[in-house]
Scaffold this motif. Structure first.
Motif, PDB file in Angstrom:
ATOM      1  N   PHE A  17       0.846  -1.206   0.000  1.00 30.36           N
ATOM      2  CA  PHE A  17       0.000   0.000   0.000  1.00 30.36           C
ATOM      3  C   PHE A  17       0.874   1.246   0.000  1.00 30.36           C
ATOM      4  O   PHE A  17       0.540   2.252  -0.606  1.00 30.36           O
ATOM      5  N   ALA A  18       2.001   1.168   0.705  1.00 27.61           N
ATOM      6  CA  ALA A  18       2.907   2.330   0.797  1.00 27.61           C
ATOM      7  C   ALA A  18       4.091   2.220  -0.162  1.00 27.61           C
ATOM      8  O   ALA A  18       5.037   2.990  -0.063  1.00 27.61           O
ATOM      9  N   LEU A  19       4.014   1.280  -1.088  1.00 25.42           N
ATOM     10  CA  LEU A  19       5.121   1.109  -2.041  1.00 25.42           C
ATOM     11  C   LEU A  19       4.958   2.107  -3.196  1.00 25.42           C
ATOM     12  O   LEU A  19       4.859   1.743  -4.359  1.00 25.42           O
ATOM     13  N   THR A  20       4.904   3.364  -2.840  1.00 24.89           N
ATOM     14  CA  THR A  20       4.654   4.399  -3.844  1.00 24.89           C
ATOM     15  C   THR A  20       5.979   4.887  -4.422  1.00 24.89           C
ATOM     16  O   THR A  20       7.046   4.653  -3.840  1.00 24.89           O
ATOM     17  N   PRO A  21       5.913   5.602  -5.554  1.00 22.45           N
ATOM     18  CA  PRO A  21       7.154   6.204  -6.066  1.00 22.45           C
ATOM     19  C   PRO A  21       7.814   7.091  -5.013  1.00 22.45           C
ATOM     20  O   PRO A  21       9.045   7.141  -4.905  1.00 22.45           O
ATOM     21  N   GLY A  78     -13.654  -5.218  -4.792  1.00 20.38           N
ATOM     22  CA  GLY A  78     -14.591  -5.840  -3.845  1.00 20.38           C
ATOM     23  C   GLY A  78     -13.896  -6.834  -2.927  1.00 20.38           C
ATOM     24  O   GLY A  78     -14.091  -6.821  -1.704  1.00 20.38           O
ATOM     25  N   GLU A  79     -13.078  -7.706  -3.510  1.00 19.31           N
ATOM     26  CA  GLU A  79     -12.368  -8.703  -2.695  1.00 19.31           C
ATOM     27  C   GLU A  79     -11.423  -8.017  -1.707  1.00 19.31           C
ATOM     28  O   GLU A  79     -11.334  -8.392  -0.540  1.00 19.31           O
ATOM     29  N   TYR A  80     -10.734  -7.013  -2.210  1.00 23.64           N
ATOM     30  CA  TYR A  80      -9.764  -6.326  -1.345  1.00 23.64           C
ATOM     31  C   TYR A  80     -10.463  -5.638  -0.172  1.00 23.64           C
ATOM     32  O   TYR A  80     -10.023  -5.764   0.973  1.00 23.64           O
ATOM     33  N   THR A  81     -11.538  -4.957  -0.480  1.00 24.97           N
ATOM     34  CA  THR A  81     -12.239  -4.242   0.599  1.00 24.97           C
ATOM     35  C   THR A  81     -12.786  -5.247   1.601  1.00 24.97           C
ATOM     36  O   THR A  81     -12.699  -5.046   2.815  1.00 24.97           O
ATOM     37  N   ALA A  84      -8.163   0.146  -1.734  1.00 22.60           N
ATOM     38  CA  ALA A  84      -6.831  -0.449  -1.525  1.00 22.60           C
ATOM     39  C   ALA A  84      -6.335  -1.167  -2.781  1.00 22.60           C
ATOM     40  O   ALA A  84      -5.155  -1.071  -3.140  1.00 22.60           O
ATOM     41  N   PHE A  85      -7.234  -1.868  -3.466  1.00 15.99           N
ATOM     42  CA  PHE A  85      -6.774  -2.617  -4.640  1.00 15.99           C
ATOM     43  C   PHE A  85      -6.257  -1.666  -5.715  1.00 15.99           C
ATOM     44  O   PHE A  85      -5.188  -1.878  -6.297  1.00 15.99           O
ATOM     45  N   THR A  86      -7.013  -0.610  -5.979  1.00 16.15           N
ATOM     46  CA  THR A  86      -6.613   0.351  -7.013  1.00 16.15           C
ATOM     47  C   THR A  86      -5.226   0.898  -6.692  1.00 16.15           C
ATOM     48  O   THR A  86      -4.353   1.020  -7.561  1.00 16.15           O
ATOM     49  N   ARG A  87      -5.027   1.219  -5.421  1.00 11.38           N
ATOM     50  CA  ARG A  87      -3.743   1.817  -5.033  1.00 11.38           C
ATOM     51  C   ARG A  87      -2.597   0.799  -5.131  1.00 11.38           C
ATOM     52  O   ARG A  87      -1.528   1.111  -5.661  1.00 11.38           O
TER      53      ARG A  87
END
Ligand code: SF4
Length: 477
Positions: free
Chosen positions: A209-213, A238-241, A249-252
């Motif tokens: 989740f925090a593996l951002t650029p 849906g599964e992630y939530t 969370a999934f999108t991110r």
């Protein structure tokens, strides 16, 4: 050893091998040897260990209906016929042997536990994350409980001191995981860099989740990881939530992973990327979509495709956490066929690891993970095999005990690393103290699947040794 035909075939090969042997004393001093009987008993013995890797020799002897002299003779013969060892190591429960038991035997760490000798463990987990942004249903952490900010800097000093202290004989010894999410610690990259400079090939477990650029820019040491092992919690929003309790969370995570792959492509190198995926009952029939996600990530960086995918079944045993029923397992067995076809089509280089129980399921054998109760936990645990360290320097004996604020986990702290006391000293003092932890109901939840397998193996070895089986203990090593 899964069918009668296979058993008969093995028996024929064993019999041929016994007949080819150079003339040796008979197995029993007062009886002429009977190769046909010996072959039958050897195949039965082998079949028992294929089905139940943690069987004791006395139980095997009871089931065979032989006396100790005869079992000793059979064990000698077992080691003279390579096909028998091979049958155990290629059978449906091979993962127990190949992934955990034999590497630990060969490292000497199980012997160190049995002899009560201190040593740096085979696996040391740093749990540097002060918090986590998700709330997975099967996670043991207490929502809202975190390590306070001042603990982060002092914790990182402790981790750095351990890195400097560790012998470098085993580059795979160290991993960074949780406990809580490691990328919530701004110093994780620096720790990785420090460890890499000493030759450690560190794997970091993260929810990404925090593996951002931005994180990769602020923590360039993360590029020195040997592998980035991302825990995935679904294949759509849906599964992630449903699993993590966090909308979006999934999108991110997907966006972070795509960016990560593009960054690797620009750099020309990067840590091996792989996934851990726990299959929950409602996700069984959708596991092929994992391959589509992998294929999408591979397109972003064809030169460095996703390296591995570890599929696991839910193991925590916590009520409502999502264990698979018998029907789910059958559905999963069928779904795995479609999954494998999709891997061949869309991600042929992907290394899929099915773990202990799913491997057996795939082979058509109904195998489940060992699940010891609290009364079966070993009072001294196994600090010579694996340990976990949190930001306060607490050295935890079991993996699922290392969450802040969990009740009763202080009993599973072997000691505390501090500026005055190194990890080696904590291990020495704990082992020398002979401290025995009386397990209470529920304590078995502090063990993950690995801890359970190690405990089951050690119980088996202790039982064999107590029964006087010496070097034959545990059948294979
Ligand atoms: S399983 Fe990992 S990602 Fe999920 S809540 Fe627990 S620590 Fe966070």
């Amino acid at each position: 050893m899964t069918t009668d035909v296979q058993s008969r075939d093995l028996r024929d090969r064993v019999l041929a091998a016994l007949r080819r042997r150079p003339v040796r004393p008979p197995y029993e001093p007062d009886l002429p040897d009977d190769p046909a009987r010996t072959a039958t008993e050897l195949v039965r013995l082998t079949g028992m260990y294929v089905a139940e890797p943690f069987l004791t020799l006395e139980e095997a002897r009871r089931r065979l209906g032989v006396d100790r002299t005869r079992l000793a003779a059979l064990l000698r013969a077992f080691h003279e016929v390579p096909q028998l060892r091979e049958a155990v190591l290629t059978g449906p429960t091979q993962k127990y042997w190949a992934k955990t038991v034999l590497p630990l035997e060969q490292s000497g760490s199980l012997d160190a536990v049995l002899r009560g000798l201190p040593r740096y463990p085979q696996m040391i987990g740093f749990y540097p994350g002060p918090t986590c942004m998700l709330r997975c249903g099967f996670c043991g952490r207490l929502t809202g409980v975190r390590y306070e900010t001042p603990a982060i800097a002092s914790g990182n000093d402790t981790f750095a001191a351990i890195i400097d202290e560790l012998p470098t004989d085993d580059p795979e010894r160290l991993h960074i995981s949780g406990g809580l999410e490691p990328l919530t610690n701004p110093g994780t990259g620096e720790l990785v860099r420090r460890a890499a400079a000493r030759g450690f090939n560190v794997t970091c477990y993260t929810n990404a989740f925090a593996l951002t650029p931005g994180t990769l820019r602020r923590q360039p040491g993360l590029w020195d990881l040997g592998a980035l092992r991302v825990s995935l919690y679904g294949t759509d929003e849906g599964e992630y939530t449903g699993t993590t309790g966090r909308a979006g969370a999934f999108t991110r995570v997907r966006a972070n992973l795509l960016e990560y792959q593009r960054a690797v492509r620009r750099r020309g190198h990067g840590p091996a990327l792989g996934f851990n995926y726990v299959i929950l009952p409602e996700q069984v029939h959708r596991i092929t979509r994992l391959v589509d996600l992998v294929a999408e990530l591979n397109e972003a960086c064809p030169e460095r495709p996703v390296a591995f995918l570890n599929l696991r079944e839910e193991y925590s045993g916590r009520p409502g956490a999502g264990g698979l029923s018998t029907e789910d397992r059958e559905e999963l067995r069928v779904a795995l066929g479609a999954f494998e076809r999709r891997v061949r089509e869309r991600a042929p280089g992907l290394r899929v690891d099915y773990g202990y129980a799913l491997h057996a399921l795939r082979e058509g054998t109904p195998a489940v993970l060992p699940r010891l109760g609290h009364a079966e936990l070993r009072p001294g645990a196994h600090p010579q095999v694996a340990l976990q360290v949190d930001p306060l320097g607490n050295v935890f004996l079991y993996r699922e005990a290392a969450f802040p604020g969990l009740a009763r986990t202080d009993r599973y702290v072997a000691g505390r690393v501090s500026p005055a006391v190194g990890l080696g000293q904590v291990i020495e003092e704990f082992v020398a103290s002979g401290r025995r932890i009386e397990a209470e109901p529920g304590d078995e939840l502090f063990l993950d699947g690995f801890d359970q397998v190690v405990t089951a193996r050690l119980r088996q070895l202790e039982s064999d040794l107590a029964a006087g089986w010496g070097v034959a203990r545990g059948l294979l090593r």
